[in-house]
Write a protein that holds these residues in place. Structure first.
Motif, PDB file in Angstrom:
ATOM      1  N   ASN A  72       0.708  -1.181  -0.208  1.00 30.33           N
ATOM      2  CA  ASN A  72      -0.157   0.003   0.047  1.00 30.33           C
ATOM      3  C   ASN A  72       0.868   1.163  -0.036  1.00 30.33           C
ATOM      4  OD1 ASN A  72      -3.244  -0.734   0.634  1.00 30.33           O
ATOM      5  ND2 ASN A  72      -1.541  -2.216   1.893  1.00 30.33           N
ATOM      6  N   LYS A  73       2.108   0.879   0.014  1.00 29.63           N
ATOM      7  CA  LYS A  73       3.052   2.287  -0.120  1.00 29.63           C
ATOM      8  C   LYS A  73       2.890   3.203   1.103  1.00 29.63           C
ATOM      9  CE  LYS A  73       5.085   0.720  -3.904  1.00 29.63           C
ATOM     10  NZ  LYS A  73       4.036  -0.567  -3.864  1.00 29.63           N
ATOM     11  N   ILE A  74       2.787   2.629   2.248  1.00 28.49           N
ATOM     12  CA  ILE A  74       2.682   3.174   3.385  1.00 28.49           C
ATOM     13  C   ILE A  74       3.764   3.389   4.507  1.00 28.49           C
ATOM     14  CG2 ILE A  74       1.606   3.195   5.761  1.00 28.49           C
ATOM     15  CD1 ILE A  74      -1.239   2.107   4.358  1.00 28.49           C
ATOM     16  N   PRO A  75       4.481   4.463   4.559  1.00 29.29           N
ATOM     17  CA  PRO A  75       5.621   4.454   5.522  1.00 29.29           C
ATOM     18  C   PRO A  75       5.608   3.764   6.848  1.00 29.29           C
ATOM     19  CG  PRO A  75       4.549   6.649   5.545  1.00 29.29           C
ATOM     20  CD  PRO A  75       3.813   5.765   4.393  1.00 29.29           C
ATOM     21  N   VAL A  76       6.787   3.243   7.281  1.00 28.99           N
ATOM     22  CA  VAL A  76       6.822   2.776   8.588  1.00 28.99           C
ATOM     23  C   VAL A  76       8.047   3.173   9.473  1.00 28.99           C
ATOM     24  CG1 VAL A  76       7.355   0.350   9.530  1.00 28.99           C
ATOM     25  CG2 VAL A  76       5.749   0.527   7.756  1.00 28.99           C
ATOM     26  N   THR A  77       7.735   3.649  10.591  1.00 30.46           N
ATOM     27  CA  THR A  77       8.659   3.976  11.884  1.00 30.46           C
ATOM     28  C   THR A  77       8.625   3.075  12.744  1.00 30.46           C
ATOM     29  OG1 THR A  77       8.194   6.334  10.951  1.00 30.46           O
ATOM     30  CG2 THR A  77       9.601   6.182  12.931  1.00 30.46           C
ATOM     31  N   VAL A  78       9.648   2.791  13.512  1.00 32.20           N
ATOM     32  CA  VAL A  78       9.990   1.957  14.703  1.00 32.20           C
ATOM     33  C   VAL A  78      10.315   2.655  15.850  1.00 32.20           C
ATOM     34  CG1 VAL A  78      11.018  -0.359  15.499  1.00 32.20           C
ATOM     35  CG2 VAL A  78      10.652   0.201  12.928  1.00 32.20           C
ATOM     36  N   ARG A  79       9.668   2.267  17.146  1.00 30.20           N
ATOM     37  CA  ARG A  79       9.891   2.775  18.192  1.00 30.20           C
ATOM     38  C   ARG A  79      10.304   1.807  19.232  1.00 30.20           C
ATOM     39  NH1 ARG A  79       7.040   6.598  21.576  1.00 30.20           N
ATOM     40  NH2 ARG A  79       7.203   5.612  23.689  1.00 30.20           N
ATOM     41  N   GLY A  80      11.090   2.289  20.377  1.00 20.98           N
ATOM     42  CA  GLY A  80      11.332   1.315  21.526  1.00 20.98           C
ATOM     43  C   GLY A  80      10.347   2.051  22.528  1.00 20.98           C
ATOM     44  N   ALA A  81      11.146   2.821  23.627  1.00 22.83           N
ATOM     45  CA  ALA A  81      10.726   3.263  24.754  1.00 22.83           C
ATOM     46  C   ALA A  81      10.307   5.022  24.348  1.00 22.83           C
ATOM     47  CB  ALA A  81      11.392   3.183  25.888  1.00 22.83           C
ATOM     48  N   GLY A  82      10.959   5.366  23.118  1.00 22.84           N
ATOM     49  CA  GLY A  82      10.829   6.719  22.944  1.00 22.84           C
ATOM     50  C   GLY A  82      11.958   7.652  23.805  1.00 22.84           C
ATOM     51  N   THR A  83      13.051   7.000  24.225  1.00 21.97           N
ATOM     52  CA  THR A  83      13.938   7.767  25.149  1.00 21.97           C
ATOM     53  C   THR A  83      14.810   8.655  24.343  1.00 21.97           C
ATOM     54  OG1 THR A  83      15.244   5.981  25.553  1.00 21.97           O
ATOM     55  CG2 THR A  83      13.527   6.585  27.072  1.00 21.97           C
ATOM     56  N   GLY A  84      15.012   8.703  23.035  1.00 24.42           N
ATOM     57  CA  GLY A  84      15.822   9.337  22.139  1.00 24.42           C
ATOM     58  C   GLY A  84      15.646  10.783  22.158  1.00 24.42           C
ATOM     59  N   ASN A  85      16.523  11.732  21.658  1.00 26.18           N
ATOM     60  CA  ASN A  85      16.339  13.131  21.730  1.00 26.18           C
ATOM     61  C   ASN A  85      16.329  13.894  20.321  1.00 26.18           C
ATOM     62  OD1 ASN A  85      18.903  12.386  24.095  1.00 26.18           O
ATOM     63  ND2 ASN A  85      16.954  13.031  24.804  1.00 26.18           N
ATOM     64  N   TYR A  86      16.333  13.164  19.336  1.00 23.26           N
ATOM     65  CA  TYR A  86      16.730  13.800  18.068  1.00 23.26           C
ATOM     66  C   TYR A  86      15.081  13.685  17.141  1.00 23.26           C
ATOM     67  CZ  TYR A  86      21.220  12.864  19.841  1.00 23.26           C
ATOM     68  OH  TYR A  86      22.142  12.590  20.515  1.00 23.26           O
ATOM     69  N   GLY A  87      14.170  13.115  17.690  1.00 23.49           N
ATOM     70  CA  GLY A  87      13.057  12.804  16.886  1.00 23.49           C
ATOM     71  C   GLY A  87      13.052  11.488  16.053  1.00 23.49           C
ATOM     72  N   GLN A  88      14.394  10.837  16.553  1.00 21.40           N
ATOM     73  CA  GLN A  88      14.672   9.688  15.655  1.00 21.40           C
ATOM     74  C   GLN A  88      13.253   8.792  15.361  1.00 21.40           C
ATOM     75  OE1 GLN A  88      16.077  10.361  18.692  1.00 21.40           O
ATOM     76  NE2 GLN A  88      18.158   9.350  18.662  1.00 21.40           N
ATOM     77  N   ILE A  89      12.496   8.566  16.310  1.00 20.98           N
ATOM     78  CA  ILE A  89      10.989   7.806  16.137  1.00 20.98           C
ATOM     79  C   ILE A  89       9.884   8.631  15.755  1.00 20.98           C
ATOM     80  CG2 ILE A  89      11.964   6.041  17.701  1.00 20.98           C
ATOM     81  CD1 ILE A  89       9.018   7.930  18.938  1.00 20.98           C
ATOM     82  N   ILE A  90      10.247   9.803  15.349  1.00 20.31           N
ATOM     83  CA  ILE A  90       8.795  10.613  15.095  1.00 20.31           C
ATOM     84  C   ILE A  90       8.544  10.494  13.549  1.00 20.31           C
ATOM     85  CG2 ILE A  90       7.851  12.936  14.935  1.00 20.31           C
ATOM     86  CD1 ILE A  90       9.489  13.629  17.464  1.00 20.31           C
TER      87      ILE A  90
END
Length: 450
Positions: A72-90
């Motif tokens: 479906n050409k839908i983007p995917v992002t992965v998160r763990g606990a969300g403790t990063g500081n640079y918007g890595q998982i946003i």
């Protein structure tokens, strides 16, 4: 709406309806990390949100999610606990956010290594290892909450880096990775090839297993040494860092008034004193105390090995936790990240202080990188404007301080530029439609869209 419901049903058929989250409040919460440390990133990322949060429990479920996302050409992002500081998982373009916290098994512990799923908390890993007379070589100051996959994909170093270096200094032994294709491939990654996955923000593949290097358990003594003179505190820190006879897990040097922000330590912090927070082997403590005295300091607080990682942990006031305490005390504060030169850092500090005075407070977390001792800094700076922040960065770099800009969400702008060509090549191979965490690499990737 029918298409949305249909896609929701497809995801539910893979992970169960209860593990597909679509309510707005939960999606907003889980689409964020600690990007708000940076006022620049706050303006850029506040409105970004995933369309679906999916919580798989195993690798096969992730394969299913990736397959229908590609279809479906839908983007995917992965998160763990969300403790990063640079918007890595946003998620910059909405889509699916995979929450890996249900994949939390410790698979195998051996002498010198531990194999885990990506959603295991590092605090649990460290606890299990120490029960078996081992410990992690390195972990972030957020280790109680941070996950294995999140640390590898978005982190770099932390507690233990003064002895063992960063993640890429042999502290990750193997990765199991899924590609972003309609029929995802399973890759076993070792050696130099791991540089395309470590600290790549999940842009090149999705981790399903991590093997960390471990080492023999040490009885660690925690303490605070206080100094009236900043230079003495730094020279003492350098001395400890260089002394190979002293086993150490952490050396963190904080210029006053940074210690005044550490509210839980209020009763043991002396006013107007610069401090060094240490974790050293218990057997070495008397030697450390004598070195403190030689540098006109005093040990003002101690935590015995019997209370290690119980109650107050001094690691909670090191690395980027220091920034968190400052932000709680003064919302105008933000931070930078820089590497100073071992042979000239005192002069570099002097030049910065002369120019910026109380706009710049020194905070060093000493570490090794490729075996070399580095005065690594996460200084606190007073935020005025984005332009003023850029000027500070330019000045630091003009005097030989390498700045890793924490006010960008782009991998190639935040310090990974030396590896970005290889990362982009790997992304082209593993993610042919550019669907994995899009918007996190600024250089042209020549991806095939379709």
């Amino acid at each position: 709406m029918n298409e949305v419901n249909d896609f929701n049903e497809k995801l539910s058929s893979i992970v169960g309806r209860e593990n597909v989250i679509v309510d707005l409040s939960s999606r907003k919460q889980l689409s964020k990390d600690f990007y708000w440390y940076s006022p620049v990133l706050t303006d850029m990322l506040d409105d970004k949100i995933a369309d679906y949060i999916v919580k798989p429990s195993n690798e096969e479920e992730i394969k299913g999610i990736l397959s229908i996302a590609v279809q479906n050409k839908i983007p995917v992002t992965v998160r763990g606990a969300g403790t990063g500081n640079y918007g890595q998982i946003i998620p910059m373009d909405g889509g699916i956010l995979i929450d890996t916290t249900r994949m939390n098994r410790i698979i195998q512990i051996e002498d010198g290594s531990i194999r885990v799923e990506p959603g295991v908390k590092l605090g649990l890993i460290e606890k299990k290892l120490r029960e078996g007379n081992q410990e992690l070589c390195i972990y972030p100051s957020t280790f109680i909450k941070a996950t294995a996959g999140g640390f590898v994909s978005g982190g770099s170093g932390g507690i233990g880096s003064i002895s063992w270096g960063n993640l890429w200094d042999g502290n990750v032994l193997e990765l199991r990775v899924l590609t972003m294709e309609e029929n995802p491939r399973v890759l076993t990654v070792k050696g130099e090839e791991m540089m395309n996955y470590i600290h790549s923000y999940g842009t090149t593949g999705i981790l399903t297993e991590v093997v960390f290097r471990t080492t023999k358990r040490v009885e660690w003594k925690q303490c605070i040494a206080s100094f009236s003179n900043l230079e003495n505190s730094l020279i003492f820190s350098e001395k400890i860092a260089k002394d190979s006879t002293i086993k150490k897990r952490s050396i963190s040097t904080c210029e006053w008034p940074i210690p005044s922000y550490f509210q839980p330590l209020e009763k043991v912090i002396e006013p107007d004193k610069h401090i060094v927070i240490l974790e050293v082997e218990d057997h070495s403590f008397e030697l450390v105390k004598s070195l403190v005295s030689e540098h006109e300091g005093t040990v003002t607080y101690e935590i015995p090995p019997s209370n290690y990682q119980k109650g107050i942990r001094l690691s909670d006031f090191t690395w980027n936790h220091t920034t968190l305490w400052a932000l709680r005390a003064n919302e105008k504060m933000t931070y930078l990240q820089g590497s100073f030169s071992l042979d000239s850092y005192l002069e570099q500090i002097k030049l910065i202080k002369e120019k910026y005075k109380d706009e710049f407070y020194n905070h060093f977390d000493w570490m090794r990188s490729n075996g070399e001792i580095i005065p690594q800094q996460i200084p606190l700076v007073r935020y005025k404007t984005k332009e003023h922040l850029s000027e500070m960065i330019s000045f630091c770099e003009s005097i030989g301080v390498k700045i890793f800009d924490p006010h960008t969400n782009l991998l190639d702008k935040g310090g990974w530029e030396a590896y970005i060509d290889s990362v982009v090549q790997k992304k082209n191979e593993n993610d042919p439609y550019g669907l994995l965490n899009p918007g996190k690499i600024g250089v042209v990737t020549d991806l095939v869209k379709g």
